[in-house]
Write a protein that holds these residues in place. Structure first.
Motif, mmCIF file in Angstrom:
data_model
loop_
_atom_site.group_PDB
_atom_site.id
_atom_site.type_symbol
_atom_site.label_atom_id
_atom_site.label_comp_id
_atom_site.label_asym_id
_atom_site.label_seq_id
_atom_site.Cartn_x
_atom_site.Cartn_y
_atom_site.Cartn_z
ATOM 1 N N GLN A 16 0.819 -1.346 0.037
ATOM 2 C CA GLN A 16 0.193 -0.063 0.032
ATOM 3 C C GLN A 16 0.753 1.191 -0.081
ATOM 4 O OE1 GLN A 16 -2.347 0.324 3.674
ATOM 5 N NE2 GLN A 16 -3.412 2.277 3.003
ATOM 6 N N ALA A 17 2.061 1.165 0.777
ATOM 7 C CA ALA A 17 2.793 2.367 0.879
ATOM 8 C C ALA A 17 3.680 2.381 -0.239
ATOM 9 C CB ALA A 17 3.664 2.025 2.098
ATOM 10 N N SER A 18 4.152 1.467 -0.992
ATOM 11 C CA SER A 18 5.344 1.829 -2.197
ATOM 12 C C SER A 18 5.042 2.696 -3.007
ATOM 13 C CB SER A 18 5.228 0.276 -2.540
ATOM 14 O OG SER A 18 6.373 0.347 -3.331
ATOM 15 N N SER A 19 3.760 2.711 -3.536
ATOM 16 C CA SER A 19 3.379 3.782 -4.842
ATOM 17 C C SER A 19 3.610 5.274 -4.017
ATOM 18 C CB SER A 19 2.389 3.568 -5.564
ATOM 19 O OG SER A 19 1.023 3.447 -4.608
ATOM 20 N N ILE A 20 2.801 5.280 -2.929
ATOM 21 C CA ILE A 20 2.932 6.601 -2.237
ATOM 22 C C ILE A 20 4.059 7.128 -2.080
ATOM 23 C CG2 ILE A 20 2.221 7.693 -0.196
ATOM 24 C CD1 ILE A 20 -0.204 5.737 0.192
ATOM 25 N N MET A 21 5.019 6.361 -1.422
ATOM 26 C CA MET A 21 6.579 6.789 -1.306
ATOM 27 C C MET A 21 7.072 7.145 -2.425
ATOM 28 S SD MET A 21 7.344 4.043 1.872
ATOM 29 C CE MET A 21 9.187 4.392 2.189
ATOM 30 N N SER A 22 7.022 6.124 -3.599
ATOM 31 C CA SER A 22 7.508 6.384 -4.866
ATOM 32 C C SER A 22 7.388 8.135 -5.382
ATOM 33 C CB SER A 22 7.513 5.444 -5.952
ATOM 34 O OG SER A 22 7.752 4.203 -5.369
ATOM 35 N N ALA A 23 6.042 8.470 -5.257
ATOM 36 C CA ALA A 23 5.456 9.768 -5.614
ATOM 37 C C ALA A 23 5.779 10.828 -4.735
ATOM 38 C CB ALA A 23 4.109 9.438 -5.769
ATOM 39 N N GLY A 24 6.612 10.497 -3.620
ATOM 40 C CA GLY A 24 6.960 11.476 -2.581
ATOM 41 C C GLY A 24 5.895 11.927 -1.676
ATOM 42 N N LYS A 25 4.860 11.363 -1.703
ATOM 43 C CA LYS A 25 3.743 11.567 -0.832
ATOM 44 C C LYS A 25 3.633 11.073 0.364
ATOM 45 C CE LYS A 25 0.797 12.413 -4.733
ATOM 46 N NZ LYS A 25 -0.204 11.716 -5.832
ATOM 47 N N LEU A 26 2.849 11.642 1.276
ATOM 48 C CA LEU A 26 2.893 11.013 2.689
ATOM 49 C C LEU A 26 1.777 9.733 2.910
ATOM 50 C CD1 LEU A 26 2.782 14.045 5.133
ATOM 51 C CD2 LEU A 26 4.582 12.710 4.341
ATOM 52 N N VAL A 27 2.425 8.862 3.451
ATOM 53 C CA VAL A 27 1.449 7.387 3.679
ATOM 54 C C VAL A 27 0.534 7.915 4.937
ATOM 55 C CG1 VAL A 27 1.946 5.101 4.591
ATOM 56 C CG2 VAL A 27 3.687 6.208 3.185
ATOM 57 N N PRO A 28 -0.871 7.195 4.731
ATOM 58 C CA PRO A 28 -1.759 7.483 5.674
ATOM 59 C C PRO A 28 -1.236 7.376 7.115
ATOM 60 C CG PRO A 28 -2.562 6.188 3.805
ATOM 61 C CD PRO A 28 -1.209 6.107 3.818
ATOM 62 N N ASN A 29 -1.671 8.419 7.841
ATOM 63 C CA ASN A 29 -1.346 8.772 9.357
ATOM 64 C C ASN A 29 -1.469 7.695 10.133
ATOM 65 O OD1 ASN A 29 -0.841 11.237 8.380
ATOM 66 N ND2 ASN A 29 -2.832 12.181 9.482
ATOM 67 N N GLU A 30 -2.598 6.832 10.149
ATOM 68 C CA GLU A 30 -2.891 5.676 10.804
ATOM 69 C C GLU A 30 -1.885 4.588 10.746
ATOM 70 O OE1 GLU A 30 -5.437 5.991 12.910
ATOM 71 O OE2 GLU A 30 -5.132 3.811 13.573
ATOM 72 N N VAL A 31 -1.424 4.512 9.421
ATOM 73 C CA VAL A 31 -0.424 3.355 8.951
ATOM 74 C C VAL A 31 0.829 3.746 9.646
ATOM 75 C CG1 VAL A 31 0.593 2.364 7.103
ATOM 76 C CG2 VAL A 31 -1.795 2.739 6.815
ATOM 77 N N VAL A 32 1.529 4.788 9.394
ATOM 78 C CA VAL A 32 2.670 5.165 9.976
ATOM 79 C C VAL A 32 2.557 5.240 11.640
ATOM 80 C CG1 VAL A 32 4.561 6.817 10.116
ATOM 81 C CG2 VAL A 32 2.938 6.746 7.971
ATOM 82 N N PHE A 33 1.523 5.600 12.138
ATOM 83 C CA PHE A 33 1.449 5.812 13.557
ATOM 84 C C PHE A 33 1.619 4.143 14.068
ATOM 85 C CE2 PHE A 33 -1.697 4.963 17.072
ATOM 86 C CZ PHE A 33 -0.830 5.641 18.148
ATOM 87 N N LYS A 34 0.593 3.298 13.501
ATOM 88 C CA LYS A 34 0.762 2.005 13.938
ATOM 89 C C LYS A 34 2.028 1.318 13.879
ATOM 90 C CE LYS A 34 -3.981 0.253 13.549
ATOM 91 N NZ LYS A 34 -4.939 -0.143 12.548
ATOM 92 N N LEU A 35 2.799 1.544 12.927
ATOM 93 C CA LEU A 35 4.211 0.912 13.048
ATOM 94 C C LEU A 35 4.937 1.693 13.878
ATOM 95 C CD1 LEU A 35 4.816 1.205 9.167
ATOM 96 C CD2 LEU A 35 4.369 -1.034 10.526
ATOM 97 N N LEU A 36 4.920 2.884 14.043
ATOM 98 C CA LEU A 36 5.605 3.567 15.172
ATOM 99 C C LEU A 36 5.531 2.993 16.758
ATOM 100 C CD1 LEU A 36 5.842 7.356 13.804
ATOM 101 C CD2 LEU A 36 7.887 5.586 14.120
ATOM 102 N N LYS A 37 3.987 3.159 16.849
ATOM 103 C CA LYS A 37 3.774 2.607 18.200
ATOM 104 C C LYS A 37 4.002 1.246 18.616
ATOM 105 C CE LYS A 37 0.918 2.979 21.674
ATOM 106 N NZ LYS A 37 1.205 4.136 22.975
ATOM 107 N N LYS A 38 4.002 0.231 17.524
ATOM 108 C CA LYS A 38 4.597 -1.116 17.771
ATOM 109 C C LYS A 38 6.157 -1.122 18.121
ATOM 110 C CE LYS A 38 4.245 -5.468 15.476
ATOM 111 N NZ LYS A 38 4.271 -5.969 14.068
ATOM 112 N N ARG A 39 6.753 -0.213 17.341
ATOM 113 C CA ARG A 39 8.035 -0.115 17.431
ATOM 114 C C ARG A 39 8.730 0.382 18.847
ATOM 115 N NH1 ARG A 39 12.421 -0.565 18.965
ATOM 116 N NH2 ARG A 39 14.262 0.021 18.039
ATOM 117 N N SER A 40 7.881 1.586 19.206
ATOM 118 C CA SER A 40 8.152 2.209 20.218
ATOM 119 C C SER A 40 7.929 1.296 21.544
ATOM 120 C CB SER A 40 7.448 3.480 20.445
ATOM 121 O OG SER A 40 5.990 3.158 20.577
ATOM 122 N N LEU A 41 7.280 0.388 21.620
ATOM 123 C CA LEU A 41 6.833 -0.453 22.746
ATOM 124 C C LEU A 41 7.706 -1.737 22.880
ATOM 125 C CD1 LEU A 41 2.830 -0.650 22.339
ATOM 126 C CD2 LEU A 41 4.396 0.712 24.226
#
Ligand code: AMP
Length: 220
Positions: A51-76
């Protein structure tokens, strides 16, 4: 126990990642990088990654919820018990609203802005090359030994999709549009450290440490 959380903010190629790693070694807190977490998902071809791949290739921001979930999991994870250094989040006003879900009330949170002008950003990105194995090069500052070939694994090095000039301009636009409200928030609560990123890496690091030490003196 209150954790120490440092948030690095800066345009693409401001040296955020490099400075985050150097700061991490110095203060012994792990780096939690939004871009790296997303690239990991991309490589693993997970649902999020696809889901993120094409968004990243275009230089746009990945949806907030997606990034937040990844960060939350990592931060724990256990290594982040005493705190962590965030590279690349929050990147917009919308993401700022997620901050209270990521940090606890008692945490000590500071943002560090690495300031680099657009012209310098473009010239830095122009020379950037990467390899599938994860190695990173720069034609001027960190060239591979053999032209176009990775020192570590011998594969061809290439330009990251989002480092292509048109995408870089887009990323810069996105950065300027979105970072203002994030920076203003940290100015307002008097928790913004500014560092001149337009200097040699080691000098930026020294300036940054000088500022961080002032805080550590206050909180330790
Ligand atoms: P970076 O490695 O920080 O330059 O991030 C690379 C790309 O990952 C960005 O251009 C975005 O597409 C995506 N990304 C990284 N951090 C975030 C974030 N906080 N929110 C949304 N997308 C992000």
């Amino acid at each position: 126990m209150s954790r120490k959380i440092f948030i690095l903010i800066g345009p693409p190629a401001s040296g955020k990642g490099t400075q985050a790693e150097m700061l991490s070694k110095k203060i012994k807190l792990p780096v939690v990088s939004a871009g790296d977490l997303l690239r990991y998902e991309e490589k693993a071809k997970s649902k999020i990654g696809k889901q993120a791949s094409s968004i990243m290739s275009a230089g746009k921001l990945v949806p907030n919820e997606v990034v937040f979930k990844l960060l939350k999991k990592r931060s724990l994870k256990p290594d982040a018990k005493k705190g962590y250094i965030i590279d690349g989040f929050p990147r917009s006003k919308g993401q700022l609203d997620y901050l209270p879900k990521l940090v606890k009330k008692e945490d000590i949170v500071y943002a560090i802005e690495i300031m680099v002008n657009d012209k310098e950003v473009k010239s830095r990105i122009n020379g950037r090359r990467v390899c599938k194995c994860g190695a990173a090069y720069h034609l001027k500052y960190k060239p591979s030994k053999k032209d176009g070939i990775c020192d570590k694994c011998g594969k061809r090095i290439y330009i990251r999709d989002d480092d292509k000039p048109r995408v870089v301009s887009k990323r810069l636009k996105v950065y300027h549009k979105n970072s203002k409200s994030v920076l203003n928030y940290f100015i307002k609560i008097d928790k913004l450290i500014k560092v001149n990123g337009d200097q040699p890496i080691i000098k930026v690091h020294k300036d940054l440490i000088k500022e961080v030490k002032k805080i550590y003196d206050q909180i330790d």
